[in-house]
Design a protein around this motif. Sequence first.
Motif, PDB file in Angstrom:
ATOM      1  N   TYR A 160      28.044  -4.800   3.994  1.00 59.08           N
ATOM      2  CA  TYR A 160      26.919  -5.255   3.166  1.00 59.08           C
ATOM      3  C   TYR A 160      25.686  -4.444   3.576  1.00 59.08           C
ATOM      4  O   TYR A 160      25.364  -4.362   4.764  1.00 59.08           O
ATOM      5  N   ILE A 161      25.033  -3.855   2.570  1.00 64.04           N
ATOM      6  CA  ILE A 161      23.872  -2.988   2.851  1.00 64.04           C
ATOM      7  C   ILE A 161      22.570  -3.715   2.494  1.00 64.04           C
ATOM      8  O   ILE A 161      22.471  -4.348   1.435  1.00 64.04           O
ATOM      9  N   ALA A 162      21.579  -3.581   3.381  1.00 61.12           N
ATOM     10  CA  ALA A 162      20.230  -4.089   3.081  1.00 61.12           C
ATOM     11  C   ALA A 162      19.235  -2.961   3.320  1.00 61.12           C
ATOM     12  O   ALA A 162      19.317  -2.260   4.333  1.00 61.12           O
ATOM     13  N   THR A 163      18.341  -2.754   2.377  1.00 61.68           N
ATOM     14  CA  THR A 163      17.249  -1.789   2.616  1.00 61.68           C
ATOM     15  C   THR A 163      15.927  -2.518   2.380  1.00 61.68           C
ATOM     16  O   THR A 163      15.817  -3.327   1.454  1.00 61.68           O
ATOM     17  N   ASP A 164      14.951  -2.202   3.228  1.00 62.20           N
ATOM     18  CA  ASP A 164      13.662  -2.900   3.134  1.00 62.20           C
ATOM     19  C   ASP A 164      13.041  -2.688   1.755  1.00 62.20           C
ATOM     20  O   ASP A 164      12.423  -3.600   1.199  1.00 62.20           O
ATOM     21  N   ASP A 165      13.219  -1.453   1.193  1.00 61.83           N
ATOM     22  CA  ASP A 165      12.579  -1.141  -0.091  1.00 61.83           C
ATOM     23  C   ASP A 165      13.498  -1.364  -1.298  1.00 61.83           C
ATOM     24  O   ASP A 165      13.112  -1.078  -2.426  1.00 61.83           O
ATOM     25  N   GLY A 166      14.724  -1.808  -1.044  1.00 62.28           N
ATOM     26  CA  GLY A 166      15.650  -2.077  -2.153  1.00 62.28           C
ATOM     27  C   GLY A 166      16.256  -0.823  -2.767  1.00 62.28           C
ATOM     28  O   GLY A 166      16.871  -0.887  -3.830  1.00 62.28           O
ATOM     29  N   SER A 167      16.127   0.342  -2.077  1.00 66.71           N
ATOM     30  CA  SER A 167      16.683   1.575  -2.663  1.00 66.71           C
ATOM     31  C   SER A 167      18.214   1.574  -2.670  1.00 66.71           C
ATOM     32  O   SER A 167      18.835   2.336  -3.398  1.00 66.71           O
ATOM     33  N   LEU A 168      18.851   0.723  -1.868  1.00 73.92           N
ATOM     34  CA  LEU A 168      20.305   0.522  -1.938  1.00 73.92           C
ATOM     35  C   LEU A 168      20.639  -0.894  -1.447  1.00 73.92           C
ATOM     36  O   LEU A 168      20.093  -1.362  -0.457  1.00 73.92           O
ATOM     37  N   GLY A 169      21.531  -1.532  -2.157  1.00 69.05           N
ATOM     38  CA  GLY A 169      22.011  -2.860  -1.743  1.00 69.05           C
ATOM     39  C   GLY A 169      20.947  -3.940  -1.865  1.00 69.05           C
ATOM     40  O   GLY A 169      20.034  -3.873  -2.697  1.00 69.05           O
ATOM     41  N   PHE A 170      21.040  -4.928  -0.979  1.00 71.92           N
ATOM     42  CA  PHE A 170      20.118  -6.066  -0.955  1.00 71.92           C
ATOM     43  C   PHE A 170      18.702  -5.582  -0.637  1.00 71.92           C
ATOM     44  O   PHE A 170      18.523  -4.770   0.275  1.00 71.92           O
ATOM     45  N   LYS A 171      17.722  -6.074  -1.347  1.00 74.95           N
ATOM     46  CA  LYS A 171      16.330  -5.679  -1.053  1.00 74.95           C
ATOM     47  C   LYS A 171      15.748  -6.663  -0.039  1.00 74.95           C
ATOM     48  O   LYS A 171      15.536  -7.840  -0.368  1.00 74.95           O
ATOM     49  N   GLY A 172      15.524  -6.179   1.178  1.00 75.87           N
ATOM     50  CA  GLY A 172      14.946  -7.046   2.202  1.00 75.87           C
ATOM     51  C   GLY A 172      15.548  -6.758   3.564  1.00 75.87           C
ATOM     52  O   GLY A 172      16.291  -5.785   3.762  1.00 75.87           O
ATOM     53  N   LEU A 173      15.233  -7.618   4.521  1.00 75.70           N
ATOM     54  CA  LEU A 173      15.674  -7.436   5.902  1.00 75.70           C
ATOM     55  C   LEU A 173      17.106  -7.948   6.086  1.00 75.70           C
ATOM     56  O   LEU A 173      17.608  -8.732   5.266  1.00 75.70           O
ATOM     57  N   VAL A 174      17.725  -7.538   7.179  1.00 79.72           N
ATOM     58  CA  VAL A 174      19.113  -7.963   7.459  1.00 79.72           C
ATOM     59  C   VAL A 174      19.217  -9.490   7.551  1.00 79.72           C
ATOM     60  O   VAL A 174      20.240 -10.069   7.180  1.00 79.72           O
ATOM     61  N   THR A 175      18.142 -10.119   8.040  1.00 81.74           N
ATOM     62  CA  THR A 175      18.163 -11.583   8.161  1.00 81.74           C
ATOM     63  C   THR A 175      18.180 -12.247   6.782  1.00 81.74           C
ATOM     64  O   THR A 175      18.802 -13.296   6.591  1.00 81.74           O
ATOM     65  N   GLY A 176      17.515 -11.610   5.804  1.00 82.17           N
ATOM     66  CA  GLY A 176      17.525 -12.116   4.424  1.00 82.17           C
ATOM     67  C   GLY A 176      18.934 -12.041   3.847  1.00 82.17           C
ATOM     68  O   GLY A 176      19.405 -12.975   3.184  1.00 82.17           O
ATOM     69  N   LEU A 177      19.617 -10.934   4.127  1.00 80.43           N
ATOM     70  CA  LEU A 177      20.986 -10.759   3.632  1.00 80.43           C
ATOM     71  C   LEU A 177      21.941 -11.743   4.326  1.00 80.43           C
ATOM     72  O   LEU A 177      22.838 -12.310   3.694  1.00 80.43           O
TER      73      LEU A 177
END
Length: 297
Positions: A160-177
């Motif tokens: 599962y990918i999280a990016t702070d700026d939403g450029s790929l995967g979930f938009k937000g921090l790993v804790t949000g995901l």
Amino acid sequence: MYKIVKKERLASGIYLMDIEAPRVARAALPGQFVIVRIHEKGERIPLTICDYSAEQGIVTIVTQVVGASSKMICAKNEGDSLLDFVGPLGQPSEFVNETSEKLREKKILFIAGGLGTAPVYPQVKWLYEKGISVDVIIGAKNKDLLILQNEMKAVSKNIYIATDDGSLGFKGLVTGLFDKLVKEGKTYDEVIAVGPMIMMKFVAAATKPYGIKTTVSLNTLMVDGTGMCGACRVSVGGKIRFTCVDGPEFDGHQVDFDEALRRQSMYREIEKEADCKCLVDKNIHNATSGDEKNAAI
Ligand code: NAD
Ligand code: FES
């Protein structure tokens, strides 16, 4: 001398190097680190092991350009050598002592933040080779700073990918995901988090209400990695521990993160001074030119 047999740029200011070090490669286990010294007067630099092959006699390290010493390592090229490459050091990840049967019964989630993806990879790979499947969250500021995605996909089906700026995967921090996955019905018996100290603090806070055992890796506290400088001292469950000897992995619900964060910031000014001196060396500056401007300190 320890030859650099491969160098690859993973992202801006982040380099992977394969080092010829057969004895270290034979003994290495996930969670351990090595100490590197570049030249006679160079400082000892602790670096986590990102991969190892006993057959090829190779140990892989990943270095981010953040200060004088890391800049000197990243300026090295294929065919160059490192003066010292000592290891494996530190305690291996706790799970290497468990049976495959016991591990198969557990639902394990790894949370890798930024450069922390490098030490997570050998752990996921070790489990995969024993037939144990785990979930992995990889977080980065943006898609260009995500590292080892393909390598990780080869050893885990659930990335599962999280990016702070939403450029790929979930938009937000790993804790949000993590919160999202749990709300969607995922359950975990254990979380292993490796990344910036602040991330590990908030991962531990996020898993606590669910009573999920949480392990964090405090590698970033280490200075010389020898057990002598005292820089990596940390309170765990009210007891003093040394990251380089007793760790680097500890129970995230027992770590005093505020103390660890204070300790980490103590060395930033010294590192900045060393970095300025290092920039005087034009060769080093040119070899990593552009990268250091983008590197997170
Ligand atoms: P980063 O700052 O880009 O953060 C990576 C991810 O961590 C972010 O994308 C986000 O999802 C998460 N994160 C950051 N702050 C958070 C917060 N407050 N709450 C929840 N999640 C948060 O990472 P980077 O620039 O690659 O970080 C470099 C840092 O990682 C350095 O300090 C380096 O020393 C450290 N590091 C740690 C280890 C280790 O073993 N713990 C290994 C390598 C590097
Ligand atoms: Fe110096 Fe652990 S890093 S005592």
